[in-house]
Design an enzyme around this catalytic site. Sequence first.
Site, short mmCIF file in Angstrom:
data_model
loop_
_atom_site.label_atom_id
_atom_site.label_comp_id
_atom_site.label_asym_id
_atom_site.label_seq_id
_atom_site.Cartn_x
_atom_site.Cartn_y
_atom_site.Cartn_z
CG HIS A 1 13.59 -34.35 -1.36
ND1 HIS A 1 13.09 -35.47 -1.95
CD2 HIS A 1 14.75 -34.73 -0.77
CE1 HIS A 1 13.90 -36.50 -1.72
NE2 HIS A 1 14.92 -36.09 -0.99
CG ASN B 1 16.18 -35.87 -4.66
OD1 ASN B 1 15.75 -36.99 -4.47
ND2 ASN B 1 17.07 -35.31 -3.88
NE ARG C 1 19.15 -42.97 -1.97
CZ ARG C 1 18.57 -42.05 -1.21
NH1 ARG C 1 17.52 -42.33 -0.48
NH2 ARG C 1 19.03 -40.80 -1.18
CG ASP C 2 16.00 -39.62 -2.49
OD1 ASP C 2 14.89 -39.97 -2.05
OD2 ASP C 2 16.60 -38.64 -2.04
CG HIS D 1 19.72 -34.76 -1.17
ND1 HIS D 1 20.09 -35.93 -1.80
CD2 HIS D 1 18.46 -34.99 -0.72
CE1 HIS D 1 19.10 -36.82 -1.73
NE2 HIS D 1 18.11 -36.27 -1.08
CB CYS E 1 12.28 -39.74 2.41
SG CYS E 1 12.88 -40.75 3.77
P1 HMG Z 1 17.05 -51.78 12.97
O1 HMG Z 1 15.78 -52.55 13.01
O2 HMG Z 1 17.30 -50.79 14.05
O3 HMG Z 1 18.31 -52.74 12.81
O4 HMG Z 1 17.09 -51.03 11.56
P2 HMG Z 1 18.82 -53.94 13.66
O5 HMG Z 1 20.31 -53.88 13.56
O6 HMG Z 1 18.16 -53.98 15.00
O7 HMG Z 1 18.33 -55.23 12.82
C1 HMG Z 1 16.96 -55.57 12.73
C2 HMG Z 1 16.72 -56.35 11.45
O8 HMG Z 1 17.10 -55.59 10.29
C3 HMG Z 1 17.51 -57.65 11.36
O9 HMG Z 1 16.74 -58.54 10.56
C4 HMG Z 1 18.71 -57.27 10.54
O10 HMG Z 1 19.26 -58.37 9.85
C5 HMG Z 1 18.10 -56.29 9.55
P3 HMG Z 1 15.77 -59.64 11.23
O11 HMG Z 1 16.67 -60.39 12.18
O12 HMG Z 1 14.69 -58.86 11.95
O13 HMG Z 1 15.28 -60.40 10.05
N1 HMG Z 1 19.08 -55.30 9.06
C6 HMG Z 1 19.45 -55.19 7.78
N2 HMG Z 1 19.05 -55.85 6.67
C7 HMG Z 1 19.62 -55.48 5.51
N3 HMG Z 1 20.54 -54.48 5.39
C8 HMG Z 1 20.95 -53.82 6.48
C9 HMG Z 1 20.38 -54.16 7.74
N4 HMG Z 1 20.57 -53.70 8.98
C10 HMG Z 1 19.77 -54.41 9.79
N5 HMG Z 1 21.83 -52.83 6.35
C11 HMG Z 1 18.09 -49.87 9.72
C12 HMG Z 1 18.12 -50.14 11.22
C13 HMG Z 1 18.91 -48.65 9.44
C14 HMG Z 1 18.66 -51.07 9.00
C15 HMG Z 1 16.62 -49.65 9.31
O14 HMG Z 1 16.10 -48.67 10.10
C16 HMG Z 1 16.45 -49.29 7.86
O15 HMG Z 1 16.75 -50.07 6.96
N6 HMG Z 1 15.92 -48.07 7.60
C17 HMG Z 1 15.66 -47.62 6.25
C18 HMG Z 1 16.39 -46.35 6.04
C19 HMG Z 1 16.19 -45.86 4.62
O16 HMG Z 1 16.54 -46.53 3.67
N7 HMG Z 1 15.61 -44.64 4.48
C20 HMG Z 1 15.46 -44.04 3.21
C21 HMG Z 1 16.81 -43.59 2.69
S1 HMG Z 1 17.42 -42.14 3.50
C22 HMG Z 1 16.76 -40.84 2.61
O17 HMG Z 1 15.98 -41.05 1.69
C23 HMG Z 1 17.24 -39.46 2.94
C24 HMG Z 1 18.27 -38.93 1.93
O18 HMG Z 1 17.77 -38.99 0.60
C25 HMG Z 1 18.60 -37.48 2.30
C26 HMG Z 1 17.33 -36.64 2.48
O19 HMG Z 1 16.62 -36.39 1.49
O20 HMG Z 1 17.07 -36.30 3.64
C27 HMG Z 1 19.57 -39.73 1.98
MG MG Z 2 16.49 -37.55 -0.29
#
Ligand code: HMG
Ligand code: MG
Length: 306
Positions: free
Chosen positions: A213, A253, A15-16, A211, A244
């Site tokens: 990086h 990571n 995933r990450d 966690h 990310c």
């Molecule tokens: P949004 O645009 O605010 O959501 O996104 P919305 O509810 O307004 O919906 C807009 C569109 O997104 C719609 O589609 C929804 O259907 C779709 P459209 O009508 O435009 O075609 N949508 C989705 N589609 C699939 N799955 C869903 C979903 N939700 C809405 N769950 C949202 C909000 C959170 C979805 C968006 O901002 C997003 O996907 N962000 C990506 C976040 C991400 O994956 N980041 C990387 C992972 S986190 C990370 O790496 C950190 C971590 O490792 C810890 C660290 O190291 O810090 C965990």
């Molecule tokens: Mg991370």
Amino acid sequence: MTLPKKVKLVDVGPRDGLQNEKEPVPAAIKIELVHRLQQAGLREIEVTSFVSPKWVPQMADNAQVMAGITRLPGVRYSVLTPNLQGLNAALAAPRAQWPDEIVVFASASEAFSQRNINCSIAESIERFRPVAEAARANNIYVRGAISCTVGCPFEGEVAPERVAMVARLLKEIGVQHMGVADTIGVGTPIKVQRAMEAAIKHYSLDDVSGHFHDTYGQALSNTLTALHMGVWQFDASVAGLGGCPYAKGATGNVASEDVVYMLNGMGIETGIDLDKLIDAGKFISDFLGRKPNSRAATALLVKRAG
Ligand code: HMG
Ligand code: MG
């Protein structure tokens, strides 16, 4: 505090690690990576995320990957679900393909919350509330992650009080575990200790993990610091994959191989076969056309080649 005798590593590589890859990685490769990790002894694997495919195209095959893995008893499979839409998508599959655990991910920094999940910290908590409730009602464990617990690419240093505040909010909505993330790898041991202490104000030592990086090469030192605090659960990424998409320049990571090498040397059990883990890292690195980003794997591969 004595060091823990055992450590649980969660490999977040699929995933990450892969979420930031520019070229598509076929589902079959991701599935094979999960299989190799479980064969190496990993007992928890973060498989994919149910996020918007427009935001993170690499994870668009989430359902296909979840459907394709052959599960081993005793292994937990987790996925990221930022909202109810994500949870519903994860639970649209037959029950045997459901995740054992979901991860809701908040941030200790407002700016990062906006960039990563398009909402404020307060709004994110309100989005997570029904996700945590529905997951728990379905017997799915709810893990939380807090990004930017020591530093933010947009806001700079982050105070431990902010970590404590977000940990409290997540605890209040029923999130069962708290991952303290150094998203951009800027943390150094004392800062990470303070972030961890902030999380421990609201979560027991058995319910927190690190966690880290490794952007600045500090992740193993930070891991050791957390171990000395009694923390025994850590996320790591095979071959040091990743970064990310919303934290420019941040690397993967800490490499799982490096953590296992360190823990082996300290006599701390992980249940992981380092040779098989190195093979898993080499498998995915060969596919990506690069060398594993792990010092221990590099050294041991040279030794193997003898
Ligand atoms: P949004 O645009 O605010 O959501 O996104 P919305 O509810 O307004 O919906 C807009 C569109 O997104 C719609 O589609 C929804 O259907 C779709 P459209 O009508 O435009 O075609 N949508 C989705 N589609 C699939 N799955 C869903 C979903 N939700 C809405 N769950 C949202 C909000 C959170 C979805 C968006 O901002 C997003 O996907 N962000 C990506 C976040 C991400 O994956 N980041 C990387 C992972 S986190 C990370 O790496 C950190 C971590 O490792 C810890 C660290 O190291 O810090 C965990
Ligand atoms: Mg991370």
